[in-house]
Every structure is written in C-alpha cells, then in structure tokens.
Design a protein around this motif. Sequence first.
Motif, PDB file in Angstrom:
ATOM      1  N   SER A   1       0.833  -1.206   0.000  1.00 43.90           N
ATOM      2  CA  SER A   1       0.000   0.000   0.000  1.00 43.90           C
ATOM      3  C   SER A   1       0.866   1.254   0.000  1.00 43.90           C
ATOM      4  O   SER A   1       0.536   2.237   0.645  1.00 43.90           O
ATOM      5  N   SER A   2       1.960   1.220  -0.744  1.00 43.15           N
ATOM      6  CA  SER A   2       2.923   2.323  -0.713  1.00 43.15           C
ATOM      7  C   SER A   2       2.710   3.274  -1.880  1.00 43.15           C
ATOM      8  O   SER A   2       2.552   2.842  -3.018  1.00 43.15           O
ATOM      9  N   GLY A   3       2.668   4.562  -1.569  1.00 40.45           N
ATOM     10  CA  GLY A   3       2.775   5.570  -2.608  1.00 40.45           C
ATOM     11  C   GLY A   3       1.519   5.988  -3.314  1.00 40.45           C
ATOM     12  O   GLY A   3       1.108   7.137  -3.222  1.00 40.45           O
ATOM     13  N   ARG A   4       0.836   5.079  -4.024  1.00 39.86           N
ATOM     14  CA  ARG A   4      -0.226   5.427  -4.935  1.00 39.86           C
ATOM     15  C   ARG A   4      -1.602   5.178  -4.322  1.00 39.86           C
ATOM     16  O   ARG A   4      -2.125   4.062  -4.349  1.00 39.86           O
ATOM     17  N   LEU A   5      -2.221   6.225  -3.785  1.00 41.97           N
ATOM     18  CA  LEU A   5      -3.561   6.097  -3.215  1.00 41.97           C
ATOM     19  C   LEU A   5      -4.563   5.662  -4.283  1.00 41.97           C
ATOM     20  O   LEU A   5      -5.482   4.883  -3.998  1.00 41.97           O
ATOM     21  N   ASP A   6      -4.394   6.138  -5.517  1.00 43.03           N
ATOM     22  CA  ASP A   6      -5.338   5.759  -6.571  1.00 43.03           C
ATOM     23  C   ASP A   6      -5.275   4.266  -6.856  1.00 43.03           C
ATOM     24  O   ASP A   6      -6.311   3.618  -7.089  1.00 43.03           O
ATOM     25  N   GLN A   7      -4.072   3.677  -6.800  1.00 43.08           N
ATOM     26  CA  GLN A   7      -3.960   2.241  -7.018  1.00 43.08           C
ATOM     27  C   GLN A   7      -4.544   1.449  -5.856  1.00 43.08           C
ATOM     28  O   GLN A   7      -5.128   0.379  -6.061  1.00 43.08           O
ATOM     29  N   ILE A   8      -4.397   1.973  -4.648  1.00 42.72           N
ATOM     30  CA  ILE A   8      -5.022   1.320  -3.497  1.00 42.72           C
ATOM     31  C   ILE A   8      -6.530   1.272  -3.673  1.00 42.72           C
ATOM     32  O   ILE A   8      -7.173   0.228  -3.470  1.00 42.72           O
ATOM     33  N   MET A   9      -7.123   2.398  -4.080  1.00 40.67           N
ATOM     34  CA  MET A   9      -8.564   2.444  -4.282  1.00 40.67           C
ATOM     35  C   MET A   9      -8.983   1.531  -5.429  1.00 40.67           C
ATOM     36  O   MET A   9     -10.049   0.896  -5.384  1.00 40.67           O
ATOM     37  N   ALA A  10      -8.160   1.454  -6.472  1.00 41.09           N
ATOM     38  CA  ALA A  10      -8.460   0.560  -7.586  1.00 41.09           C
ATOM     39  C   ALA A  10      -8.451  -0.902  -7.130  1.00 41.09           C
ATOM     40  O   ALA A  10      -9.296  -1.706  -7.564  1.00 41.09           O
ATOM     41  N   ASN A  11      -7.523  -1.256  -6.254  1.00 43.69           N
ATOM     42  CA  ASN A  11      -7.489  -2.627  -5.729  1.00 43.69           C
ATOM     43  C   ASN A  11      -8.739  -2.941  -4.919  1.00 43.69           C
ATOM     44  O   ASN A  11      -9.288  -4.049  -5.007  1.00 43.69           O
TER      45      ASN A  11
END
Length: 264
Positions: free
Chosen positions: A145-155
């Motif tokens: 869960s490092s760095g990219r909040l948008d990728q976290i939300m996409a997951n």
Amino acid sequence: MFFKDDDVRTTDTTTWCPADLIDASFGEDGLAVILLNRPILLHKDYFRSVWNNAKVRITVDGGTNRWVDFVREHPNADEELKPPDLVTGDFDSCTDESMSYVTRLNCRIIKTPDQNATDFTKSLKVLQSTGFASEIRRALVLCESSGRLDQIMANINTLFLARTILPDVSVFLRSSNSLSWLLPSGNHRIEIPSRLVNERIWCSLIPIGQRAVCTTSGLHWNLDNRVSEFGSMVSTSNTYSSEEVRVRTDSAVLWCMGTTPKDM
C-alpha cells in the motif's frame, strides 16, 4: 480458510480463519496467489511458502518483473520457487527481459489489452476463463500500500468486482503489514490469532461506496447498530478484546487487520 456454519439464531454466519494467510501455515491447496506490480516486502520465507503452496500462481504485468527480480536477488530462489502458472496484463510495465525469462520457463502468457479495467481485475477474469477458478477457493493478492492512493482504491474496487467475476472465490489483499477483504452483508465470525490480540494490533471496518449499519462484538470499541459512512463515523484504528470478532452488517464493508512478523 472460510466456511459456512449454522448460527444458533438460525441465520447463516460466514466464519473467517485468516491465520494461515497471515502466517503461511497452509494445509489445503485451493489457493491462488496473485503478484501485482509492487515491491515484495514480505519476509522471503513467507513469500516462498505462499507461492509454492498455491494451487495457481499468477504474475500480473509488472509483477512479473518483481518475481524475476526476487529470483535473482535471493540465492537459489530459481531452484526453490515454482514458476508462474499464468503471466497476464497489457505488459506496458513488464520488461522484455522479464518476458523472455518467463517464456523460457514455458509459462502460460495471456495478454489482456483492454484499457477499461485494471490488470488486477483482468487477471481475475483470466483466472475464470482458463478454468482455474474451479480449483480454488481463495485468492491471495500480494500488493503493498505504498505511494499510490489511486492504485489502493483501484485494488479495493476490484474486491467488489471480484464478487461477480469469481463469485465462489474469496479475494484477500496481503501487504507486509496487513490483510484486507470484503465482508458482504450478513453475519460474520472472524477468528483472530492470539498474538494479534495480545499485542493489541489494529483493525478496521470501513464502508466503501455506501453506508453500512454495523453491530460488532470482540472489538475494543464495539458498534451497536451504528451507521458507518464517510462524512460521519468510520471505525478505524480499533483493536481486539477477544480472539473472536462478530460483525453484522447490512451492506459490504472492508475489513482490514494489521499483522505482525512471525519467525518462519
């Protein structure tokens, strides 16, 4: 593992037993491991155990680079790690060198060029279309869960989509310090490893996309028919009062639990 049992109140309760996903103490083979394009920060023995004990092993786009890098950075890893069963993605992040490496290993490579879905979402569709879904009960997705909040939300969005793509498979997000999955509407019983209770490790119940009315037991701060939604109350930074947590919710919520290292 998880299973259904009959609650004494005549309602179905889904029981979740996440200890083996936290500690890599597997006894059954109905597991798929999916490696996304994030650094592998898990203990090398944990990664080796979950990877080799999985029924199906998948690297997703740049996750293939991560797997190849892991093999090259750890002595004898090429002999100790099984090759991926599936290599998927649009391959905009996968290097030619990594692609050549998995090609030499005779891995099954499936390109998914559709740009209307993430590579993670498309990997679940590949899992379904290739017939592997009938062999698995759970999918453990390795992602930091490092760095990219948008990728976290996409997951997290993919966790919701997975209910339609793989309705009989439970999908978990595993990072080096947490395990997360969706609790659908209904009654749930979560078995908590004793060391997480003793160390007062954090846990959270987070409504995503819509409000949820939740009642819990076994938490330090329990909810009693409480509305949980963004812009109001959200139960984060909670912890445990018991090795058994009960949750009743009228809509899906994200359950997140911190993990602690265990000697492998």
